[in-house]
Scaffold this active site. Sequence first.
Site, mmCIF file in Angstrom:
data_model
loop_
_atom_site.group_PDB
_atom_site.id
_atom_site.type_symbol
_atom_site.label_atom_id
_atom_site.label_comp_id
_atom_site.label_asym_id
_atom_site.label_seq_id
_atom_site.Cartn_x
_atom_site.Cartn_y
_atom_site.Cartn_z
ATOM 1 N N TYR A 62 -32.313 13.476 17.232
ATOM 2 C CA TYR A 62 -31.690 12.817 16.083
ATOM 3 C C TYR A 62 -32.741 12.193 15.155
ATOM 4 O O TYR A 62 -33.756 11.680 15.600
ATOM 5 C CB TYR A 62 -30.693 11.745 16.534
ATOM 6 C CG TYR A 62 -29.424 12.320 17.161
ATOM 7 C CD1 TYR A 62 -29.059 13.638 16.944
ATOM 8 C CD2 TYR A 62 -28.609 11.543 17.955
ATOM 9 C CE1 TYR A 62 -27.909 14.173 17.515
ATOM 10 C CE2 TYR A 62 -27.450 12.065 18.538
ATOM 11 C CZ TYR A 62 -27.116 13.384 18.302
ATOM 12 O OH TYR A 62 -25.982 13.903 18.876
ATOM 13 N N HIS A 125 -28.221 19.337 25.297
ATOM 14 C CA HIS A 125 -27.590 19.173 23.982
ATOM 15 C C HIS A 125 -26.771 20.407 23.561
ATOM 16 O O HIS A 125 -25.652 20.283 23.072
ATOM 17 C CB HIS A 125 -28.667 18.864 22.941
ATOM 18 C CG HIS A 125 -28.187 18.049 21.788
ATOM 19 N ND1 HIS A 125 -28.967 17.105 21.168
ATOM 20 C CD2 HIS A 125 -27.003 18.033 21.137
ATOM 21 C CE1 HIS A 125 -28.273 16.547 20.179
ATOM 22 N NE2 HIS A 125 -27.077 17.097 20.143
HETATM 23 P P1 NDP Z 1 -18.387 10.736 12.868
HETATM 24 O O1 NDP Z 1 -17.271 11.692 13.090
HETATM 25 O O2 NDP Z 1 -18.535 9.586 13.774
HETATM 26 O O3 NDP Z 1 -18.291 10.257 11.359
HETATM 27 C C1 NDP Z 1 -19.283 9.495 10.744
HETATM 28 C C2 NDP Z 1 -18.802 9.119 9.349
HETATM 29 O O4 NDP Z 1 -17.665 8.243 9.479
HETATM 30 C C3 NDP Z 1 -19.826 8.380 8.528
HETATM 31 O O5 NDP Z 1 -19.807 8.921 7.232
HETATM 32 C C4 NDP Z 1 -19.331 6.925 8.544
HETATM 33 O O6 NDP Z 1 -19.681 6.300 7.349
HETATM 34 C C5 NDP Z 1 -17.848 7.105 8.645
HETATM 35 N N1 NDP Z 1 -17.175 5.962 9.280
HETATM 36 C C6 NDP Z 1 -17.506 5.380 10.466
HETATM 37 N N2 NDP Z 1 -16.679 4.367 10.760
HETATM 38 C C7 NDP Z 1 -15.779 4.306 9.735
HETATM 39 C C8 NDP Z 1 -14.683 3.458 9.466
HETATM 40 N N3 NDP Z 1 -14.329 2.469 10.281
HETATM 41 N N4 NDP Z 1 -13.982 3.689 8.324
HETATM 42 C C9 NDP Z 1 -14.338 4.680 7.471
HETATM 43 N N5 NDP Z 1 -15.379 5.505 7.667
HETATM 44 C C10 NDP Z 1 -16.106 5.323 8.806
HETATM 45 O O7 NDP Z 1 -19.766 11.571 12.793
HETATM 46 P P2 NDP Z 1 -20.842 12.233 13.714
HETATM 47 O O8 NDP Z 1 -20.829 13.684 13.418
HETATM 48 O O9 NDP Z 1 -22.100 11.512 13.556
HETATM 49 O O10 NDP Z 1 -20.340 12.062 15.232
HETATM 50 C C11 NDP Z 1 -20.497 10.860 15.955
HETATM 51 C C12 NDP Z 1 -21.604 10.944 16.985
HETATM 52 O O11 NDP Z 1 -21.397 12.007 17.913
HETATM 53 C C13 NDP Z 1 -22.993 11.257 16.426
HETATM 54 O O12 NDP Z 1 -23.531 10.191 15.696
HETATM 55 C C14 NDP Z 1 -23.721 11.636 17.681
HETATM 56 O O13 NDP Z 1 -24.065 10.489 18.425
HETATM 57 C C15 NDP Z 1 -22.662 12.482 18.389
HETATM 58 N N6 NDP Z 1 -22.767 13.931 18.072
HETATM 59 C C16 NDP Z 1 -23.108 14.796 19.096
HETATM 60 C C17 NDP Z 1 -23.252 16.139 18.872
HETATM 61 C C18 NDP Z 1 -23.620 17.068 19.984
HETATM 62 O O14 NDP Z 1 -23.963 18.233 19.697
HETATM 63 N N7 NDP Z 1 -23.574 16.628 21.222
HETATM 64 C C19 NDP Z 1 -23.043 16.736 17.514
HETATM 65 C C20 NDP Z 1 -22.621 15.754 16.524
HETATM 66 C C21 NDP Z 1 -22.488 14.419 16.813
HETATM 67 P P3 NDP Z 1 -20.416 4.845 7.339
HETATM 68 O O15 NDP Z 1 -21.778 5.060 7.913
HETATM 69 O O16 NDP Z 1 -20.395 4.479 5.909
HETATM 70 O O17 NDP Z 1 -19.570 3.936 8.189
#
Ligand code: NDP
Length: 337
Positions: A62, A125
Site C-alpha cells: 500500500y 494478497h
Molecule cells: P472503501 O470501500 O473503504 O471506500 C473508501 C472511500 O469511502 C473513500 O473515498 C472514503 O473517503 C469514503 N468514506 C469512508 N468513510 C465514509 C463515510 N463515513 N461516509 C462517506 N464516505 C466515506 O475503499 P477501499 O477500496 O480502500 O477498501 C477498504 C480497505 O480494504 C482498503 O483500504 C484496504 O485496507 C482493503 N483492501 C484490500 C484489498 C485486497 O486485495 N485484499 C483490495 C482493496 C482494498 P474519505 O477518505 O473522504 O472518508
Amino acid sequence: MSLQKKLLTEAKLKLHNTKTEVFIPQYGFGTASAPDQLEETKTALKAAVKAGVRNIDTARYYGNGHIEYAIGEAIQELIKEGVVTREDLFITTKVWPNYWNRAADSLETSLKALQVDYVDLLLQHWPLCFPQVVNDKTGELIGKPHDENGEPIYEKDGDYIVTFQQINKILDDPANGKKVRAIGVSNYDVLKLERVFADESIKNKPSVLQVELNPQLNQTELIDFCTKKGITVIGYSPLGSSGAPILKLPELKEIGDKHGIKPYDVVISWFISKNLVVIPRTINPDRFKDIKYYYELPEEDIKKIDQIGETKPYRHIDEDFAHVLPGFTGRTKTENE
Ligand code: NDP
C-alpha cells in the site's frame, strides 16, 4: 420502534484454524491510501484508534510500499501517548505477488516498517506471481509490472500456491512462528481454496479470506464455503472504494431513512449481522466523531440488501493484472509505474 444499537468496537469474532486463541474485531480501518496521503492516513488512523477502533488492515504494497512506515509511526505515537498497548491492536499485513516466493522476507520488511514484533494476521494478497522488476528512476521494486505494450506481466514459472505454502511454514518455524498469530489468503475463489485444503504440505489452513464484499458483490457462494471450512471472511472495499459509490444506492438510503440512520451505518450493520469483518478506509479523522454503533437490522432489511447483489451486481476493484482470475475482467487500467 427504534433499532437496538450496540458498540461497534465491541463486535469480535473468534478465528478458527489457529494455534492459539485469536479474536478479530469486526470493524477495522483500511489503509490502501494513495502514496501522497501518508500523513492524512496517519492522522485518521490515530483518530480511529482514539475512538476505539483496534483492527488495522494494511499491506506491504500500500502507498507503493510506503504506507506501513506511516502506520508504524502512528502506532508508536499511540503507544507512547498511552492510548493503547501493542497487544490491544489487531494488525494485518499482506504479501504482494512480487514477493510470491519470499513470504518470510516480505513479513520481515513489514515488521520493520510497522515497528512491531509480530502481526496478528498475515495474508497472501493475490493468487498471482509477479517478477521482481526495479524502477530505474526510484530504485524501488515495481509493484505492478507491465511490458512495453502496457500489458501486465507475470512470473512465467510461478505458482501462486507457493506463497501460501511459505506463509503456512512461517507459523511452524521456531525462528518466525511468534511473528504471526494467524494466516490467510485474499482474492482466492472456491476452487483455489479447495486446492489449499487438498494440499497435504499445508498443515495450517487459512483462518481468513479477504475479498471484495459489499451489497453489490455479496459473495454468497464463497461465504457459504468459508463458513463450512471455519474461515472468517473479511470484506474489502465495503463502500465500493474511492468516492464510496455504495453509499449512494437508493435501497440503502431507504432502509436508513426508515430507521433514522445513515447508509454507512446500514452497510456496516449488514456486515456485522452476517458475522463478517469490515475494513472501510478513510483519511478523514472527523468521521470518527459519528462512528460508534452498529444496529440490529430486521431480517427483511438484510434480505433487501442481499438482493442488491442480484439486481445491481458490480465488482469495484477490477485492475488489469487481475483479468487472469475467474470473476475479474481487468476492466480498470493500473498505473504503469
Ligand atoms: P472503501 O470501500 O473503504 O471506500 C473508501 C472511500 O469511502 C473513500 O473515498 C472514503 O473517503 C469514503 N468514506 C469512508 N468513510 C465514509 C463515510 N463515513 N461516509 C462517506 N464516505 C466515506 O475503499 P477501499 O477500496 O480502500 O477498501 C477498504 C480497505 O480494504 C482498503 O483500504 C484496504 O485496507 C482493503 N483492501 C484490500 C484489498 C485486497 O486485495 N485484499 C483490495 C482493496 C482494498 P474519505 O477518505 O473522504 O472518508
